[in-house]
Design a protein around this motif. Structure first.
Motif, mmCIF file in Angstrom:
data_model
loop_
_atom_site.group_PDB
_atom_site.id
_atom_site.type_symbol
_atom_site.label_atom_id
_atom_site.label_comp_id
_atom_site.label_asym_id
_atom_site.label_seq_id
_atom_site.Cartn_x
_atom_site.Cartn_y
_atom_site.Cartn_z
ATOM 1 N N MET A 144 0.829 -1.201 0.000
ATOM 2 C CA MET A 144 0.000 0.000 0.000
ATOM 3 C C MET A 144 0.864 1.252 0.000
ATOM 4 O O MET A 144 0.574 2.221 -0.700
ATOM 5 C CB MET A 144 -0.885 0.014 1.247
ATOM 6 N N ARG A 145 1.915 1.190 0.800
ATOM 7 C CA ARG A 145 2.758 2.388 0.885
ATOM 8 C C ARG A 145 3.501 2.633 -0.427
ATOM 9 O O ARG A 145 3.814 3.771 -0.755
ATOM 10 C CB ARG A 145 3.759 2.293 2.039
ATOM 11 N N TYR A 161 -5.818 -2.230 -4.934
ATOM 12 C CA TYR A 161 -5.509 -1.458 -3.729
ATOM 13 C C TYR A 161 -6.569 -1.702 -2.666
ATOM 14 O O TYR A 161 -6.252 -2.002 -1.514
ATOM 15 C CB TYR A 161 -5.418 0.048 -4.034
ATOM 16 N N HIS A 168 -5.158 -6.180 4.602
ATOM 17 C CA HIS A 168 -4.279 -5.677 5.671
ATOM 18 C C HIS A 168 -5.102 -5.396 6.922
ATOM 19 O O HIS A 168 -4.735 -5.806 8.022
ATOM 20 C CB HIS A 168 -3.584 -4.404 5.191
ATOM 21 N N MET A 172 -4.693 -7.731 10.240
ATOM 22 C CA MET A 172 -4.087 -7.098 11.412
ATOM 23 C C MET A 172 -5.050 -7.099 12.588
ATOM 24 O O MET A 172 -4.642 -7.254 13.735
ATOM 25 C CB MET A 172 -3.666 -5.670 11.078
ATOM 26 N N TRP A 231 -12.067 -3.495 6.473
ATOM 27 C CA TRP A 231 -12.287 -4.505 7.512
ATOM 28 C C TRP A 231 -13.652 -4.319 8.130
ATOM 29 O O TRP A 231 -14.162 -5.215 8.796
ATOM 30 C CB TRP A 231 -11.178 -4.450 8.565
ATOM 31 N N PHE A 477 -5.372 5.066 15.202
ATOM 32 C CA PHE A 477 -5.477 3.649 15.580
ATOM 33 C C PHE A 477 -4.183 2.893 15.362
ATOM 34 O O PHE A 477 -3.953 1.897 16.027
ATOM 35 C CB PHE A 477 -6.711 2.976 14.981
ATOM 36 N N HIS A 478 -3.320 3.373 14.483
ATOM 37 C CA HIS A 478 -2.016 2.707 14.452
ATOM 38 C C HIS A 478 -1.230 3.028 15.723
ATOM 39 O O HIS A 478 -0.490 2.184 16.229
ATOM 40 C CB HIS A 478 -1.232 3.069 13.194
ATOM 41 N N ILE A 482 -0.517 -0.481 17.023
ATOM 42 C CA ILE A 482 0.905 -0.863 16.930
ATOM 43 C C ILE A 482 1.657 -0.275 18.111
ATOM 44 O O ILE A 482 2.302 -0.974 18.878
ATOM 45 C CB ILE A 482 1.590 -0.342 15.661
ATOM 46 N N MET A 528 0.970 11.245 9.607
ATOM 47 C CA MET A 528 -0.377 10.919 9.136
ATOM 48 C C MET A 528 -1.422 11.825 9.786
ATOM 49 O O MET A 528 -2.448 12.114 9.183
ATOM 50 C CB MET A 528 -0.709 9.462 9.420
ATOM 51 N N ARG A 538 -9.203 8.387 4.072
ATOM 52 C CA ARG A 538 -8.778 6.985 4.167
ATOM 53 C C ARG A 538 -9.163 6.210 2.937
ATOM 54 O O ARG A 538 -10.052 6.591 2.213
ATOM 55 C CB ARG A 538 -9.511 6.296 5.321
ATOM 56 N N ARG A 539 -8.562 5.058 2.806
ATOM 57 C CA ARG A 539 -9.008 4.044 1.860
ATOM 58 C C ARG A 539 -9.038 4.556 0.419
ATOM 59 O O ARG A 539 -9.984 4.315 -0.307
ATOM 60 C CB ARG A 539 -10.397 3.550 2.267
ATOM 61 N N LEU A 561 10.537 1.131 8.769
ATOM 62 C CA LEU A 561 9.849 0.441 9.856
ATOM 63 C C LEU A 561 9.730 -1.045 9.535
ATOM 64 O O LEU A 561 10.030 -1.901 10.364
ATOM 65 C CB LEU A 561 8.461 1.059 10.044
ATOM 66 N N GLY A 562 9.332 -1.334 8.302
ATOM 67 C CA GLY A 562 9.215 -2.731 7.892
ATOM 68 C C GLY A 562 10.552 -3.445 8.006
ATOM 69 O O GLY A 562 10.627 -4.570 8.489
HETATM 70 C C1 HEA Z 1 -2.406 -4.806 14.274
HETATM 71 C C2 HEA Z 1 -2.815 -3.821 13.572
HETATM 72 C C3 HEA Z 1 -2.057 -3.119 12.471
HETATM 73 C C4 HEA Z 1 -0.713 -3.078 12.223
HETATM 74 C C5 HEA Z 1 0.429 -3.731 12.989
HETATM 75 C C6 HEA Z 1 -0.551 -2.256 11.056
HETATM 76 C C7 HEA Z 1 0.700 -1.966 10.487
HETATM 77 C C8 HEA Z 1 0.886 -1.037 9.468
HETATM 78 N N1 HEA Z 1 -0.101 -0.374 8.787
HETATM 79 FE FE1 HEA Z 1 -2.107 -0.578 9.033
HETATM 80 N N2 HEA Z 1 -4.109 -0.767 9.325
HETATM 81 C C9 HEA Z 1 -4.727 -1.500 10.294
HETATM 82 C C10 HEA Z 1 -4.106 -2.199 11.315
HETATM 83 C C11 HEA Z 1 -2.713 -2.354 11.441
HETATM 84 N N3 HEA Z 1 -1.778 -1.829 10.603
HETATM 85 C C12 HEA Z 1 -6.161 -1.428 10.148
HETATM 86 C C13 HEA Z 1 -7.197 -2.096 11.039
HETATM 87 C C14 HEA Z 1 -6.395 -0.619 9.030
HETATM 88 C C15 HEA Z 1 -7.744 -0.180 8.477
HETATM 89 C C16 HEA Z 1 -8.141 -0.942 7.257
HETATM 90 C C17 HEA Z 1 -9.433 -0.415 6.739
HETATM 91 O O1 HEA Z 1 -9.542 0.791 6.531
HETATM 92 O O2 HEA Z 1 -10.357 -1.217 6.562
HETATM 93 C C18 HEA Z 1 -5.080 -0.215 8.552
HETATM 94 C C19 HEA Z 1 -4.903 0.633 7.468
HETATM 95 C C20 HEA Z 1 -3.661 1.142 7.091
HETATM 96 C C21 HEA Z 1 -3.490 2.219 6.179
HETATM 97 C C22 HEA Z 1 -4.596 3.029 5.535
HETATM 98 C C23 HEA Z 1 -5.028 2.445 4.253
HETATM 99 C C24 HEA Z 1 -6.109 3.259 3.672
HETATM 100 O O3 HEA Z 1 -6.952 3.785 4.402
HETATM 101 O O4 HEA Z 1 -6.121 3.378 2.442
HETATM 102 C C25 HEA Z 1 -2.136 2.420 6.040
HETATM 103 C C26 HEA Z 1 -1.526 3.433 5.168
HETATM 104 O O5 HEA Z 1 -0.422 3.754 5.251
HETATM 105 C C27 HEA Z 1 -1.477 1.451 6.894
HETATM 106 C C28 HEA Z 1 -0.110 1.341 7.031
HETATM 107 C C29 HEA Z 1 0.515 0.456 7.917
HETATM 108 C C30 HEA Z 1 1.952 0.319 8.019
HETATM 109 C C31 HEA Z 1 2.961 1.082 7.233
HETATM 110 C C32 HEA Z 1 2.185 -0.616 8.997
HETATM 111 C C33 HEA Z 1 3.550 -1.085 9.459
HETATM 112 O O6 HEA Z 1 3.628 -1.071 10.860
HETATM 113 C C34 HEA Z 1 3.837 -2.448 8.938
HETATM 114 C C35 HEA Z 1 5.226 -2.874 9.323
HETATM 115 C C36 HEA Z 1 5.761 -3.894 8.359
HETATM 116 C C37 HEA Z 1 5.797 -5.218 8.552
HETATM 117 C C38 HEA Z 1 5.293 -5.854 9.773
HETATM 118 C C39 HEA Z 1 6.287 -6.097 7.457
HETATM 119 C C40 HEA Z 1 7.648 -6.617 7.733
HETATM 120 C C41 HEA Z 1 7.953 -7.690 6.751
HETATM 121 C C42 HEA Z 1 9.179 -8.145 6.536
HETATM 122 C C43 HEA Z 1 10.375 -7.605 7.214
HETATM 123 C C44 HEA Z 1 9.412 -9.205 5.575
HETATM 124 C C45 HEA Z 1 9.440 -10.556 6.201
HETATM 125 C C46 HEA Z 1 8.165 -11.182 5.927
HETATM 126 C C47 HEA Z 1 7.979 -12.499 5.698
HETATM 127 C C48 HEA Z 1 9.068 -13.487 5.749
HETATM 128 C C49 HEA Z 1 6.585 -12.980 5.413
HETATM 129 N N4 HEA Z 1 -2.428 0.695 7.511
#
Ligand code: HEA
Ligand code: HEA
Ligand code: CUA
Ligand SMILES: [Cu+2]
Lengths: 642, 345, 212
Positions: A144-145, A161, A168, A172, A231, A477-478, A482, A528, A538-539, A561-562
């Motif tokens: 997504m990012r 998307y 996601h 999550m 979700w 909520f993040h 998180i 954000m 959003r979305r 972060l990832g």
């Molecule tokens: C537990 C809850 C949780 C967590 C941890 C995260 C983590 C992250 N989220 Fe998310 N997010 C949600 C819950 C969560 N999110 C929810 C509920 C929504 C709403 C959805 C909806 O609107 O319906 C949302 C929506 C959401 C959006 C908005 C999308 C939109 O509205 O269009 C965005 C945008 O940037 C985003 C970004 C991220 C990012 C960058 C992380 C980062 O923290 C992620 C960090 C990266 C990793 C964890 C990956 C690491 C992977 C590796 C290192 C590779 C190894 C992998 C393997 C071997 C398989 N999330």
């Protein structure tokens, strides 16, 4: 998890790796067969009622009902029990029932791949599963990012998307609901209260083995067009979109069942199975937090199930809950949030518990204001059911409801504040041992503060009118999930990993992970808030040109972060697979709770003999009684203390 | 102990001071409505109120980490403060008071100012959402538009909002206002634009769908222009305004029909006839139970369309006099299957 | 959500699991009957939330309007269910004193009444004609009341059906010689679940659909 030291006796011969996967393979085969039978039944019923067995579409008051959806649904209902049978759930019982010879229960590493009823095995199964789900859903976030790095990016189509975003979100949320309770709850609640297992071990196995069904179904739904409704899956969209939505609803209903059964199990376990002397005032705070979350899970989840069922009925049999004359889309929003708001406390309460636990042990201080923290939990549980409509301030619900929900929502910050009191009081004047778990627990406190305080901005109707459905909410909520729960999850992971596996993680790698995660988490999600205030909703797969810089900045930090997780994954694999990885002693943190009084990992059945609890788990600095003593089996008058 | 408390207190005061200065930064982009101003100032109030809470926790936490940290494993336990006694009670009372405070002001005090509806708006705008576009109509004048939203400055606007398929949400960032568009329900919103401007100079002036509604949700937006009263009248006139009351302008009547299964079978009336030189009023009978259709005729480079309504429904559209020729019409919900031609002689 | 009274099963099928040995300890240390009882109660409390959600939906959709339901049939069904529950309790009472034959007979009769009940609901479903007076007529399940009616009775029948399966399983175990005066939790559990399903009919489904 193959390298885990097992406390049982070594089997005479080494089983082959393939044989370990036998139950899962058998489960999959059974599931496919079950699905086929169910599909045939559905087609049969259709023929019996005069419809063609299969037709691309069929009209109804809703518009059209693809017959595939009915067939898939019935197939699914048959596939679930078939899968459970295949992985060995109730195997002994069923074999006896039909007069087959029963087989001995495996005790080596293979038990991690079958429906074991041992709470420690189940805890590790949950942990491994949800760490993987977290990483996969995190990869979704990375995708997504990438799309959001610049406006009008062509990397993903709008449809893809929306589907990735929805995946996601729900993946999550499932991590947030079940990762902590399922893994650390299952592993440590029984030990911390001095029990040998959960109250219903078999139910526990069932709770876990429903989870793969959920995950696999979510993926399979992509074959039916996926679902693009987020979700939250609001109807009428979720009644009209691609058939993948049906799989989503079925999967999440099963997930709900798993968390209800899990919740009931925790409640009974904590109430009924505490060791002698484990009074309510001596129960470790983590246990309290899981108990509170379990109450929410057991009772509120039904409302989510009901909402999803109503959507399914509209799609499958032409009822009219949400569309057409008399249909009421807002009904779904009410029932959905009636669960999903309390659900955010299912996420975070065990997080509070774990963070407070780590803070107390690694500050070497009694948990500050223990009773108030417990009261905070109870207060949150009590109030969680009366705030749901703060997600609906602009939904068109009667405006008379706005004021009351504003009030209740802001009231809930009072019990939450008590947790902060406890956290701050606990580190105050302590001897802070800044190990990785401690850093994560401190990071939790900082991040959750931002998440919680911005919640107040959203709870205020005048500001929410403007902020609703913008990235301000996404940031909020993040920060709470998180910044709060996942940080606490890692605190617990680093804290308890030695206990669960008998191996030590590298402190250096752990600290790198923490600092990268902490810094880049904040750099990703703080902007954000700004983006939300500046009109980023959003979305969306694309956005206004003037938001390009901030989104690029967010994306880059999100990738960093990832990448912090690479250190985590490496650290874990190193400890598990590297032969020379340092072993953990029984109590590397010199902590007082019961799990530290037994070997690492704890023996089957947890304790050599039933522990007798004689003091507070947090009696640091008092020089007083230990938390528990064991009567040594055999030598009854000799006692070992910790 | 005393000393520690004093230092934390000092840090708190300093941080709060800095925080209050930082809170003076203008966080929001330009605002274009009266209620938007209330919302922005509410936001600011909350920001200022949250600063001391935030800095208190940061001060206490940060100081503890620095002052009480221990290199390596601590050899002794911390001071066993258990938190019995009056301190937690004091915390409870103070946080409760703060929570009640923020609830009353700005919460409940500003709430009515933002959500109240003008009983007598100067201008009524009807907004209809549908996957994935907006259609607007101005019932007082009969004007219609689905390419932009034009509003007069300094007049009370009352919005009446519906949707014909899924939930959408009307959001104009520059006005800070939003309300969902829910099928089967009419929602209302009102405010007064306070400055002129348009989308090309401020991207906040757009009517953005802010409720996930499927495929093209992100693109479901419409430019907004706030103009002077005079410009507004001109715009109305150019967009079909002026025939007060809208609808049935009394042209020659032509009837069109869609019956059950029209989505695949097409219009029941696939060919229509009319006379040149006279305005035409098309009456579209949608007899397709529960399914949304409309009638849209393209002529002179313009599209004349009836509203989308699920059947059974009767809708009309007026078309000015047309020169002889053949014209095509469609249902915009099913533009590939539902087509037809109009012959004007 | 579902329905199989698993908590009850936990013990009903217990004799078999303890081959694994390790679970055997719990029995001595903890109040196993109390644990089972509490689990079952919690499960039933949780399930009742599902019915409450559906009842709420019914009022949300159809207000207090009442559909054209067959009240006489509804009353008859209620009586049948009450009778069935009563029989269930007879079975528990019988096995407590070791009267296996009476227990089996009572459970079988209770199941039979359950089947009759399901058939009765089937009749109600096939004759329900909500929406026929609308112009144009709507299918029965598409009217607001019809939506609630079919969903709620359907949900209830689903529960009843799982209860029925449970009753038959336990009856079969009884027949095979399991349970006795000292060990009748399996019977109690399934009967309690059965009663719970009846109570849901009595206090939620029936009043909400037939009486209001
Ligand atoms: C537990 C809850 C949780 C967590 C941890 C995260 C983590 C992250 N989220 Fe998310 N997010 C949600 C819950 C969560 N999110 C929810 C509920 C929504 C709403 C959805 C909806 O609107 O319906 C949302 C929506 C959401 C959006 C908005 C999308 C939109 O509205 O269009 C965005 C945008 O940037 C985003 C970004 C991220 C990012 C960058 C992380 C980062 O923290 C992620 C960090 C990266 C990793 C964890 C990956 C690491 C992977 C590796 C290192 C590779 C190894 C992998 C393997 C071997 C398989 N999330
Ligand atoms: C772990 C998850 C979690 C937690 C704990 C919270 C906690 C809170 N949330 Fe959040 N929230 C979500 C997860 C969470 N939320 C998610 C996932 C969504 C989006 C769902 C979606 O649409 O996809 C959401 C959305 C959301 C909305 C809807 C926004 C919108 O869509 O328009 C609102 C509105 O009121 C809100 C409010 C709050 C409040 C008031 C709290 C409070 O509980 C916070 C209380 C804590 C504090 C206030 C800080 C500590 C307290 C003190 C230091 C004491 C002193 C403080 C005071 C007296 C103020 N949240
Ligand atoms: Cu319309 Cu989003
Ligand atoms: Cu909420």
């Amino acid at each position: 998890m193959t390298a885990l030291a097992t406390a049982g006796t070594q089997p005479a011969h080494r089983p082959s790796v393939i044989s370990g996967f036998f139950p899962i393979i058998r489960g999959l085969i059974f599931a496919v067969v079950g699905f086929a039978i169910g599909a045939a039944v559905a087609a049969g019923i259709r023929v019996a009622t005069g419809a063609p067995a299969w037709a691309p579409t069929q009209t109804s008051s809703v518009g059209t009902i693809p017959s595939t959806e009915q067939i898939v649904t019935v197939g699914f209902i048959f596939a679930v029990p078939a899968w459970l049978l295949g992985v060995g759930f109730l195997e002994t019982t069923v074999r006896q029932w039909f007069g087959y010879r029963t087989r001995p229960v495996v005790t080596d590493w293979r038990r991690y791949l079958t429906a074991s009823e041992d709470h420690k095995v189940i805890g590790l199964q949950y942990l491994a599963t949800f760490v993987v789900v977290l990483l996969v859903a995190g990869l979704g976030a990375m995708t997504m990012r990438i799309q959001l790095m610049q406006p009008d990016n062509q990397f993903l189509t709008p449809d893809i998307y929306n589907r990735v975003m929805s995946f996601h979100g729900i993946a999550m949320v499932s991590v947030a609901v079940a990762a902590v309770m399922g893994s650390f709850g299952n592993y440590f609640v029984p030990i911390m209260i001095g029990a040998r297992d959960m109250a219903f071990p078999r139910l526990n196995a069932l709770s876990f083995w429903l989870i793969p069904v959920v995950i696999v179904s979510l993926f399979l739904s992509e074959l039916l067009g996926g679902w693009d409704s987020g979700w939250t899956a609001y109807p009428p969209l979720s009644v009209r979109n691609a058939s993948g939505q049906v799989m989503f609803n079925l999967a999440i209903i099963v997930f709900g069942l798993s968390s209800i059964l899990g919740g009931i199990n925790f409640i009974v376990t904590t109430i009924k199975m505490r060791a002698p002397g484990m009074t309510w005032g001596r129960v470790p705070i983590f246990v309290w937090s899981v108990l509170s979350a379990a109450f929410i899970a057991s009772f509120f989840t039904q409302f989510f199930a009901a909402s999803l069922t109503m959507v399914l009925l509209d799609r499958l049999v032409g009822t009219n809950f949400f569309i057409g004359q008399g249909g009421a889309p807002l009904l779904y929003e009410h029932t959905f949030w009636f669960y999903s708001h309390p659900a955010v406390y299912i996420f975070v309460l065990p997080g509070f518990g774990m963070a407070l636990e780590v803070l107390a042990h690694l500050s070497r201080k009694p948990l500050f204001a223990y009773r108030w923290a417990v009261a905070g939990f109870i207060g949150i549980v009590g109030m969680s059911g009366i705030v749901w409509a703060h997600h609906m301030f602009v939904s068109g619900m009667p405006s008379a409801l706005l004021g009351p929900f504003l009030v209740t929502t802001e009231l809930i910050s009072i019990p939450t504040g008590l947790i902060f009191l406890s956290a701050l009081g606990t580190v105050w004047m302590g001897r802070l041992w800044l190990t990785t778990p401690m850093l994560f627990a401190l990071g939790f406190t900082f991040n959750f503060l931002i998440g919680g305080v911005t919640g107040i901005f959203l709870a205020d109707v005048p500001t929410d009118v403007s902020l609703h459905d913008t990235y301000f909410v996404v940031a909020h909520f993040h920060y709470t999930i998180i910044g709060g729960e996942i940080f606490a999850l890692f605190a617990a992971f680093y804290f308890w990993f030695p206990k669960m596996t008998g191996r030590m993680l590298s402190e250096r790698l752990g600290k790198i992970h923490f600092w990268m995660m902490f810094i880049f988490f904040n750099l990703t999600f703080l902007p954000m808030f700004w983006a939300g205030l500046h009109g980023m909703n959003r979305r969306i797969a694309t956005y206004q040109n003037d938001l390009a810089q901030v989104n690029l900045f967010i994306s880059i930090n999100a990738f960093l972060l990832g990448s912090s997780f690479i250190f985590f994954v490496f650290n874990v694999l190193r400890a598990l697979l590297w032969k020379k990885a340092p072993r953990a002693e029984a109590n590397p943190w010199r902590a007082r709770t019961l799990e530290w009084l037994v070997s690492s990992p704890p023996p089957v059945e947890n304790f050599p003999s039933t522990p007798i609890v004689v003091g507070s788990p947090y009696g640091y600095g008092t020089g007083g009684r230990p938390h528990a003593v064991f009567a040594l089996a055999g030598a009854s008058d000799e006692e070992v203390t910790a | 102990m005393r000393r520690h408390i004093a230092i934390v207190g000092l840090i708190w005061v300093v941080l709060t001071f800095l925080g209050l200065i930082a809170a003076q930064i203008v966080f929001q982009p330009a605002v274009f409505s009266d209620k938007g101003q209330i919302i922005d100032s509410t936001f600011k109030t909350l920001l200022i109120m949250s600063v001391p809470v935030f800095t208190f926790v940061i001060a206490a936490l940060g100081y503890s980490v620095i002052a009480f940290r221990h290199r390596g494993q601590p050899d002794e336990d911390g001071t066993p403060i258990t938190g019995r006694g009056p301190l937690p009670l004091a915390w409870f009372v103070v946080t409760s008071a703060m929570a009640l405070g923020v609830m009353v002001y700005p919460g409940l005090t500003e709430l009515p100012n933002v959500v109240h509806l003008d009983a007598q708006p100067d201008v009524v705008v009807r907004i209809q959402g549908q996957q994935w576009r907006w259609s607007l109509s101005y019932p007082q004048s009969g004007a219609k538009s689905n390419t932009e939203m034009v509003l007069p400055v300094n007049q009370k606007i009352g919005f009446e909002i519906t949707s014909i398929d899924v939930i959408h949400s009307v959001w104009i960032p520059a006005f800070r206002m939003r309300i969902d568009a829910v099928p089967g329900l009419t929602t209302y919103m009102s405010f007064t634009p306070t400055a002129t401007g348009d989308y090309s100079t401020d991207s906040g002036l757009r009517l953005q769908c802010s409720q996930l509604c499927g495929l093209n949700h992100a693109a479901m937006e419409l430019p907004v222009r706030v103009v002077s009263e005079a410009d507004y009248q001109t715009w109305l006139a150019a967009n079909g305004g002026g025939q007060s009351g809208g609808g049935s302008g009394g042209g020659q009547p032509v009837s069109v029909e869609a019956s059950t299964g029209a989505a695949s079978a097409g219009f029941a009336t696939k060919t229509l006839n009319a006379t040149s030189g006279q305005p035409i009023t098309f009456t579209f009978h949608n007899n397709d139970q529960g399914i949304v259709h409309n009638f849209a005729l393209t002529a002179n480079g313009k599209t004349y369309a009836t509203d989308f309504k699920p059947g059974p429904a009767v809708t009309t559209v007026d078309v000015p006099a047309l020169p002889p020729g053949t014209y095509s019409f469609v249902c915009q919900a099913h533009p590939t299957t539902m087509t037809g031609t109009l012959t004007v002689k | 959500m579902t329905t199989m009274p698993l908590v009850a099963e936990e013990h009903a099928l217990q004799a078999d699991t303890h081959v694994e040995g390790h679970a055997a300890h719990h029995e001595e240390e903890h109040d196993r009957p109390g644990i089972n009882r509490m689990g079952l109660w919690l499960f039933m409390a949780s399930e009742s939330c599902l019915f409450i959600a559906m009842a709420a939906a019914r009022f949300y959709l159809a207000g207090t309007t009442k559909g054209e339901v067959n009240l006489a049939l509804g009353l008859l069904l209620t009586v049948i269910l009450l009778g069935s529950s009563w029989l269930g309790y007879q079975a528990t009472g019988a096995i407590k004193v070791g009267n296996r034959r009476k227990a089996i007979a009572a459970l079988l009769l209770a199941s039979l009444l359950g089947v009759v009940f399901i058939a009765g609901v089937g009749v109600e479903w096939s004759t329900a004609a909500f929406g026929k007076d609308l112009v144009p007529p709507a299918s029965p399940q598409a009217t607001p009341f019809g939506t609630a009616f079919f969903a709620m009775t359907g949900l209830h029948v689903l529960h009843l059906f799982t209860g029925l399966v449970g009753l038959l399983l336990v009856t079969n175990l009884l027949r095979k010689g399991q349970f006795g005066p000292g060990d009748y939790w399996g019977v109690t559990a399934i009967v309690r679940y059965w009663t719970f399903v009846d109570v849901m009919w009595l206090v939620v489904v029936f009043p909400v659909l037939y009486l209001l």
